[in-house]
Design an enzyme around this catalytic site. Sequence first.
Site, mmCIF file in Angstrom:
data_model
loop_
_atom_site.group_PDB
_atom_site.id
_atom_site.type_symbol
_atom_site.label_atom_id
_atom_site.label_comp_id
_atom_site.label_asym_id
_atom_site.label_seq_id
_atom_site.Cartn_x
_atom_site.Cartn_y
_atom_site.Cartn_z
ATOM 1 N N CYS A 86 59.326 109.119 -43.017
ATOM 2 C CA CYS A 86 59.550 110.100 -41.955
ATOM 3 C C CYS A 86 58.221 110.559 -41.335
ATOM 4 C CB CYS A 86 60.374 111.267 -42.485
ATOM 5 S SG CYS A 86 59.911 111.834 -44.122
ATOM 6 N N TYR A 87 57.264 110.931 -42.168
ATOM 7 C CA TYR A 87 55.955 111.307 -41.604
ATOM 8 C C TYR A 87 55.358 110.139 -40.800
ATOM 9 C CZ TYR A 87 55.358 115.524 -44.621
ATOM 10 O OH TYR A 87 55.459 116.750 -45.236
#
Length: 335
Positions: A149-150
């Site tokens: 996600c990051y």
Amino acid sequence: MKVAVLGATGFTGEKLVDILLSHRQVDLTYISSRTEEPILYSKLFPRFLKKTDLKCEPHNIEKAAALSDIIFLSLPHTVSMEYACRFLKLGKKVIDLSADYRLSDSALYKKFYKVDHSDKTNLKRAVYGLPELFRSKIKKADLIANPGCYPTSMILALYPLMKESLIKAEVIVDSKSSITGAGRKAVIDYHYSNISDNLWAYKAFNHQHTPEVIEILKAKTGKSLNLKFVPHVVPIGAGIYSTSYVSFLKKQTFSKVKALFQRYYKDEPFIRVNQELVKLKNVVGTNFCDIGFSLDETGKFGVIVSCIDNLLKGAAGAAVQNMNILLGIDEKTGL
Ligand SMILES: NC(=O)c1ccc[n+]([C@@H]2O[C@H](COP(=O)([O-])OP(=O)(O)OC[C@H]3O[C@@H](n4cnc5c(N)ncnc54)[C@H](OP(=O)(O)O)[C@@H]3O)[C@@H](O)[C@H]2O)c1
């Protein structure tokens, strides 16, 4: 096409089930967790009452493979690689949401995930599932490593600038993540009394997503990135907001930078280039990545802000986008 979700009781698995149940071109046929007995999914998650009669089964690779063509693994890292290799042997396509196939270098995997990679053979055939950068490879893949996600928020923000050689190698990224980023398991720090009205940084300069961003951007731009990444947890239920601090090699203007992002992403269905610094709530509950920027008065320094819903564009939404690409159907189907 029939599809299965292993890890259907987790945060990302539940999102996948939700999207796949209303997807017009696939049937969700099998879902599983570590439950001892099959149990109605709607009993575990009452919001699925009258939406599905599927039972969540104890994980069973043979049964999942017999009932489906594409397998989503919403499992913890190190667990996924034990399952993926067996599905691949059975001729199934695998979309893995964990980190197990994202790093091509198994030594880096060991350094950041603290275990030996047990499936190095398939590591070589994995395709990184960020559609905006790897669409043509995803179309032909057997094994898709869904991005972290990051990294999704960071790579999409930095890619055009690095590809055009506009910025210096050293980039500072400060990201804020919702508490669902850590999965469903109970963690004392995330008790209401600890997380409410609170905020903290963690794993400064050594978060496991750092090498993923560096490796992917190097592969796609040929440029090295000296990434200084500091993630934070904030008491919100969904979303990731990344602020990337960049130094330009030559003076830039806002309109030039904006035109560059618009050129790179004009045909991307899920990237929105904004006039202003972006706000998280606009992407929560969607598969969009919103990107905005600001330059200081010298034109030599700027911030790129990018945000996504960690469980959608950062996980389940991206996984379905990848499945749609694999199937050769409209990428936006179900999303
Ligand atoms: N959360 C995010 O924002 C996010 C974003 C991108 C990628 N990811 C990655 O996606 C994967 C799933 O994340 P998540 O947040 O959905 O995790 P989660 O909420 O902790 O769910 C994990 C799922 O895997 C099952 N499971 C746990 N340990 C297992 C084991 N040893 N063997 C077999 N099954 C096991 C759990 O089943 P039980 O219910 O039986 O425990 C549950 O269904 C992780 O690799 C994560 O890093 C997460």
